[in-house]
Design a protein around this motif. Structure first.
Motif, PDB file in Angstrom:
ATOM      1  N   PHE A   3       0.850  -1.182   0.000  1.00 39.22           N
ATOM      2  CA  PHE A   3       0.000   0.000   0.000  1.00 39.22           C
ATOM      3  C   PHE A   3       0.886   1.232   0.000  1.00 39.22           C
ATOM      4  O   PHE A   3       1.978   1.220   0.553  1.00 39.22           O
ATOM      5  CB  PHE A   3      -0.895   0.028   1.247  1.00 39.22           C
ATOM      6  N   ALA A  37      -5.121  -6.084   5.216  1.00 43.95           N
ATOM      7  CA  ALA A  37      -5.306  -5.614   3.839  1.00 43.95           C
ATOM      8  C   ALA A  37      -6.770  -5.274   3.576  1.00 43.95           C
ATOM      9  O   ALA A  37      -7.076  -4.239   2.977  1.00 43.95           O
ATOM     10  CB  ALA A  37      -4.822  -6.667   2.847  1.00 43.95           C
ATOM     11  N   LEU A  40      -7.600  -1.957   5.287  1.00 37.40           N
ATOM     12  CA  LEU A  40      -7.038  -0.816   4.556  1.00 37.40           C
ATOM     13  C   LEU A  40      -7.830  -0.541   3.283  1.00 37.40           C
ATOM     14  O   LEU A  40      -8.111   0.608   2.951  1.00 37.40           O
ATOM     15  CB  LEU A  40      -5.562  -1.048   4.243  1.00 37.40           C
ATOM     16  N   LYS A  41      -8.191  -1.597   2.561  1.00 37.63           N
ATOM     17  CA  LYS A  41      -8.994  -1.409   1.339  1.00 37.63           C
ATOM     18  C   LYS A  41     -10.358  -0.813   1.674  1.00 37.63           C
ATOM     19  O   LYS A  41     -10.842   0.071   0.978  1.00 37.63           O
ATOM     20  CB  LYS A  41      -9.162  -2.738   0.606  1.00 37.63           C
ATOM     21  N   TYR A  45      -7.753   2.782   0.970  1.00 35.17           N
ATOM     22  CA  TYR A  45      -6.354   2.740   0.525  1.00 35.17           C
ATOM     23  C   TYR A  45      -6.219   1.745  -0.616  1.00 35.17           C
ATOM     24  O   TYR A  45      -6.846   0.687  -0.606  1.00 35.17           O
ATOM     25  CB  TYR A  45      -5.428   2.343   1.684  1.00 35.17           C
ATOM     26  N   GLN A  46      -5.419   2.111  -1.608  1.00 35.43           N
ATOM     27  CA  GLN A  46      -5.207   1.275  -2.784  1.00 35.43           C
ATOM     28  C   GLN A  46      -3.982   0.401  -2.574  1.00 35.43           C
ATOM     29  O   GLN A  46      -2.925   0.893  -2.212  1.00 35.43           O
ATOM     30  CB  GLN A  46      -5.007   2.141  -4.034  1.00 35.43           C
ATOM     31  N   GLY A  47      -4.142  -0.892  -2.801  1.00 37.27           N
ATOM     32  CA  GLY A  47      -3.030  -1.825  -2.685  1.00 37.27           C
ATOM     33  C   GLY A  47      -2.783  -2.515  -4.009  1.00 37.27           C
ATOM     34  O   GLY A  47      -3.692  -2.665  -4.815  1.00 37.27           O
TER      35      GLY A  47
END
Length: 83
Positions: A3, A37, A40-41, A45-47
Motif C-alpha cells: 500500500f 489488507a 485498509l482497502k 487505501y489502494q493496494g
C-alpha cells in the motif's frame, strides 16, 4: 500486498483505535495479513497485488502493537523464551 500513502502515516482501527498500519518514510506499507489488507482497502487505501487468503486465518497483529514491528528481527518474540 503493498500500500502507498502519505509518509509516516499511521492508520488506526475504527473499532478499537489501535494502529493497524504504519507507513514508512517513503509512504509504503507492506503486509501479508489479509485481515489488515481488507481493513485498509475498506478505508479507501489502494493496494497492489492480492493477499493469500490462507494468511487471513493466521490472525492479525497484536492490538496496540505496530504491525510492521514484526518485520524487525530485533523485535521478534521467541515462543520458546520463558519470559
Amino acid at each position: 500486498m503493498k500500500f502507498v500513502a502519505k509518509p509516516k502515516l499511521i492508520v488506526l482501527d475504527k473499532k478499537n483505535g489501535h494502529p493497524i498500519a504504519r507507513f514508512d518514510e517513503k509512504g509504503v506499507f507492506e503486509t501479508k495479513d489479509a485481515g489488515i489488507a481488507k481493513k485498509l482497502k475498506a478505508a479507501g487505501y489502494q493496494g497492489d497485488g492480492e493477499v493469500d487468503e490462507k494468511e487471513e486465518n493466521k490472525g492479525s497483529a497484536t492490538p496496540g502493537k505496530d504491525p510492521s514491528a514484526s518485520d524487525d528481527p530485533n523485535n521478534q518474540v521467541n515462543p520458546d523464551d520463558p519470559k
